[in-house]
Write a protein that holds these residues in place. Structure first.
Motif, PDB file in Angstrom:
ATOM      1  N   GLY A  78       0.824  -1.218   0.000  1.00  0.00           N
ATOM      2  CA  GLY A  78       0.000   0.000   0.000  1.00  0.00           C
ATOM      3  C   GLY A  78       0.849   1.255   0.000  1.00  0.00           C
ATOM      4  N   PRO A 136      -3.964  -2.138  -6.147  1.00  0.00           N
ATOM      5  CA  PRO A 136      -5.305  -1.973  -6.730  1.00  0.00           C
ATOM      6  C   PRO A 136      -5.286  -1.520  -8.192  1.00  0.00           C
ATOM      7  CG  PRO A 136      -5.295  -1.097  -4.510  1.00  0.00           C
ATOM      8  CD  PRO A 136      -3.865  -1.441  -4.845  1.00  0.00           C
ATOM      9  N   LEU A 168     -12.355  -6.328   2.766  1.00  0.00           N
ATOM     10  CA  LEU A 168     -12.754  -5.059   2.150  1.00  0.00           C
ATOM     11  C   LEU A 168     -14.213  -4.776   2.480  1.00  0.00           C
ATOM     12  CD1 LEU A 168     -11.195  -4.968  -1.459  1.00  0.00           C
ATOM     13  CD2 LEU A 168     -10.829  -3.312   0.374  1.00  0.00           C
ATOM     14  N   PRO A 169     -14.575  -3.537   2.805  1.00  0.00           N
ATOM     15  CA  PRO A 169     -13.732  -2.335   2.811  1.00  0.00           C
ATOM     16  C   PRO A 169     -12.858  -2.171   4.065  1.00  0.00           C
ATOM     17  CG  PRO A 169     -15.993  -1.756   3.359  1.00  0.00           C
ATOM     18  CD  PRO A 169     -16.001  -3.214   3.008  1.00  0.00           C
ATOM     19  N   ASP A 181     -10.037  -3.756   6.534  1.00  0.00           N
ATOM     20  CA  ASP A 181      -9.026  -4.819   6.565  1.00  0.00           C
ATOM     21  C   ASP A 181      -8.771  -5.291   7.996  1.00  0.00           C
ATOM     22  OD1 ASP A 181      -7.436  -2.899   7.786  1.00  0.00           O
ATOM     23  OD2 ASP A 181      -5.806  -3.004   6.332  1.00  0.00           O
ATOM     24  N   VAL A 226     -11.401   1.605   3.822  1.00  0.00           N
ATOM     25  CA  VAL A 226     -11.193   2.408   2.612  1.00  0.00           C
ATOM     26  C   VAL A 226     -12.525   2.612   1.891  1.00  0.00           C
ATOM     27  CG1 VAL A 226      -8.779   1.713   2.217  1.00  0.00           C
ATOM     28  CG2 VAL A 226     -10.625   0.355   1.202  1.00  0.00           C
ATOM     29  N   SER A 244     -10.265   3.174  -2.867  1.00  0.00           N
ATOM     30  CA  SER A 244      -9.155   2.663  -2.051  1.00  0.00           C
ATOM     31  C   SER A 244      -8.485   3.748  -1.219  1.00  0.00           C
ATOM     32  CB  SER A 244      -8.084   1.961  -2.916  1.00  0.00           C
ATOM     33  OG  SER A 244      -8.555   0.704  -3.332  1.00  0.00           O
ATOM     34  N   THR A 284      -3.487  -3.627   1.034  1.00  0.00           N
ATOM     35  CA  THR A 284      -3.286  -2.301   0.436  1.00  0.00           C
ATOM     36  C   THR A 284      -4.021  -1.171   1.159  1.00  0.00           C
ATOM     37  OG1 THR A 284      -5.079  -2.768  -1.133  1.00  0.00           O
ATOM     38  CG2 THR A 284      -2.839  -3.258  -1.859  1.00  0.00           C
ATOM     39  N   ASN A 285      -4.839  -1.485   2.184  1.00  0.00           N
ATOM     40  CA  ASN A 285      -5.520  -0.415   2.928  1.00  0.00           C
ATOM     41  C   ASN A 285      -4.551   0.427   3.758  1.00  0.00           C
ATOM     42  OD1 ASN A 285      -7.757  -1.836   2.004  1.00  0.00           O
ATOM     43  ND2 ASN A 285      -8.905  -1.670   3.912  1.00  0.00           N
ATOM     44  N   ILE A 327      -5.169   8.876  -4.147  1.00  0.00           N
ATOM     45  CA  ILE A 327      -5.312   7.546  -3.528  1.00  0.00           C
ATOM     46  C   ILE A 327      -4.887   7.577  -2.060  1.00  0.00           C
ATOM     47  CG2 ILE A 327      -5.241   6.118  -5.623  1.00  0.00           C
ATOM     48  CD1 ILE A 327      -2.261   5.784  -5.293  1.00  0.00           C
TER      49      ILE A 327
END
Length: 574
Positions: free
Chosen positions: A131, A172, A274-275, A277, A283, A287, A471-472, A524
């Motif tokens: 992330g 993402p 998701l959303p 984590d 997120v 994202s 990736t959060n 992002i």
């Protein structure tokens, strides 16, 4: 069998004495003869063809001095001491592969990202930073690199589809940012011999009314911990649990490495919820992180997270050796191998090589282990479809601040140490598996009985529920260091579990707010949500078909469930 996994040091010294003036196929053949032998998924002809590709691709870079870095684990020691000198001898590119602490790797990486100064030409750093790399855009997208500037130095036999960890190193935007070099999971570990002892089984059934076996949920784990603690086995008092509690940076990994997900924190979704984590960070549809606290729809201080911390504290105090509360990660690691621990919820498989050494109290005379790995049990908030544990994926990362020619030479080395020629042998040394072809190799079928379920796990469908940080997390280095301080306060008794998690989510949001204000991560980066109460965000989650944050479950001691280990392994093989 064991001898062939050790390095043929003398032959290698002779090979490396040749120096780069003679780099080429003779050195490659010596390496294959002395080090690889038949431990490869490629036949000898294909190995030589792959080595010839490396020799040809490396010619423009011969004589360069390239510096790469990784943390210190057995796999990387093997790369540094054996594979780097071999690569130098074969290609003429001089590789210095430095080994330093994991925290130091992150620090060097951060310094290079902030200063633009080229400290290392390539880093093996955890995919937990995916992330971070995606949002800061300081790391090269390997997808773009392999198609463009790095095309001439990308091994046509790399076979990305064979790597089991690339979904963890893909952002993402659909691009690959890191190439897996080693990976290991944290699994449930238990004394298979004690669990199969007739008296232990009968006593357990008499006391708890169900069969002693691998715990499927935390409720059963707790019963088993209570049962073994203080019990006398082979003339020694034993313990039903092992962990560590010292307020130290290593305490942070203990929790960021998916402890909350095992309890049922966050949302459904693989490799990460998701959303929301498993860190409790939420997120939006773009994202962008919107919060960590329940007040913003996050789950870091929600009922599932607080329950996970409370259970950690209760078990450490009641069922582990008293010394465990003052231990760090590295101090606690060897304790189960000393023969007084019945089970451990959270055992990194990177310790496998140390747990199967001849002469240990937990190894039989024939070299088979008295213990086994199994999937970790889950907490009362956990639902099917959620991740169930952590997988560490140390991955090659090329920063944009590294000049192209240096990045190309380093990329060649990175591909060499993960190549199909090398990977089976390297995996036997470090037991950190990255390729499906290696996992299925016949040499691991032969060795599996001595590895306590490691190979069975990696060949099982359960494997996909173990994944790294996702990736959060917008800035892993900044956020990860907050965890050990907050949870250290709970471990020391300075704060309750709820207070510690309230403090942690607030500190995480401070970092996110600073990132939002600075605008450094563009569209992002974080965009903080409005604040509401738990009931509001739970209703909002349910309306959208999500889970987190869940409401508190009044009775957190659910019905205990166990499963017979041998039946479990058979079910995977079906």
């Amino acid at each position: 069998m064991r001898r062939q996994f050790l390095t043929s040091t003398t032959a290698l010294v002779l090979l490396l004495g040749a120096g780069n003036a003679y780099a080429g196929m003779d050195e490659a053949k010596t390496f294959l003869d002395t080090e690889i032998k038949d431990l490869s998924t490629l036949d000898r002809g294909a190995q030589e063809a792959e080595m010839q590709w490396f020799i040809d691709a490396a010619k423009p870079f011969a004589g360069m001095d390239i510096k790469v870095v990784s943390e210190t684990i057995a796999t990387h020691e093997y790369e540094s001491k054996v594979l780097a000198p071999a690569f130098t001898a074969i290609t003429g590119i001089k590789i210095s592969h430095d080994l330093i602490g994991e925290g130091d790797v992150v620090e060097k990486l951060q310094t290079q990202m902030q200063s633009g100064e080229n400290i290392y030409d390539a880093y093996v750093n955890d995919s937990d930073l995916i992330g971070t790399h995606w949002r800061y855009q300081q790391a090269r997208s390997l997808t773009d690199w392999m198609a463009n500037e790095g095309k001439d130095v990308t091994n046509p036999n790399l076979d990305l589809a064979d790597f089991i960890g690339t979904k963890f190193t893909t952002a993402p935007d659909g691009k690959l940012y890191q190439l897996p070099d080693q990976q290991f999971a944290n699994l449930y570990w238990f004394r298979y011999d004690w669990f199969n002892d007739e008296k232990n089984k009968a006593d357990f059934k008499a006391k708890y009314g169900y069969d002693l076996g691998v715990p499927v949920n935390w409720s059963a784990y707790e019963d088993i911990a209570e049962f073994f603690t203080g019990r006398e086995i082979d003339g020694k008092k034993v313990y039903g649990h092992m962990d560590y509690g010292k307020k130290d940076p290593s305490l942070g990994w203990r929790f960021t490495d998916a402890w909350l997900s095992m309890a049922g924190n966050g949302d459904k979704g693989l490799p990460n919820g998701l959303p929301v984590d498993e860190w409790g960070i939420k997120v939006n549809e773009k994202s962008q992180p919107v919060g960590s606290c329940v007040a913003r729809g996050g789950d870091t201080n929600g009922p599932a997270a607080v329950y996970s911390i409370q259970k950690y504290l209760d078990w450490l105090k009641a069922y582990a050796p008293a010394a465990a509360q003052g231990m760090t990660f590295s101090e606690s690691g060897p304790v189960p191998a000393q023969g007084e621990i019945a089970q451990q919820m959270f055992m990194y498989t990177a310790f496998t090589a140390d747990m199967v050494k001849d002469g240990l109290p937990v190894v039989n005379a024939d070299g088979t282990p008295k213990w086994r790995f199994a999937p970790s049990p889950h907490g009362v908030y956990w639902k099917d479809g959620m991740k169930l544990g952590y997988q560490d994926v140390g991955s090659w990362t090329l920063l944009k601040s590294t000049p192209d020619d240096r990045a190309k030479a380093a990329w060649l080395y990175a591909q060499f140490v993960v190549s199909k020629t090398v990977d089976v042998k390297k995996s036997h040394v470090g037991l950190t598996l990255i390729r499906e072809s290696t996992i299925q190799d016949k040499s691991f079928t032969e060795r599996a009985p001595k590895l306590g379920g490691l190979i069975e796990f990696y060949r099982s469908p359960a494997r996909v529920q173990w994944s790294p940080t996702g990736t959060n997390v917008p800035d892993y280095p900044k956020l990860a260091q907050l965890w050990w301080q907050a949870i250290g306060d709970a471990s020391s008794g300075a704060k309750t579990a709820q207070e510690a998690m309230d403090s942690l989510c607030a500190e995480q949001e401070k970092v996110m707010e600073r990132l939002e204000k600075a605008g450094i991560q563009g569209d992002i980066g974080p965009k903080m949500a409005e604040e509401h109460d738990l009931a509001y965000w739970n209703a909002d989650a349910v309306k959208n078909g999500n889970l987190a944050p869940q409401l508190k479950i009044e009775n957190e001691k659910e019905k205990p469930v166990t499963i017979n280990y041998d039946e479990l392994v058979k079910s995977w093989q079906k």
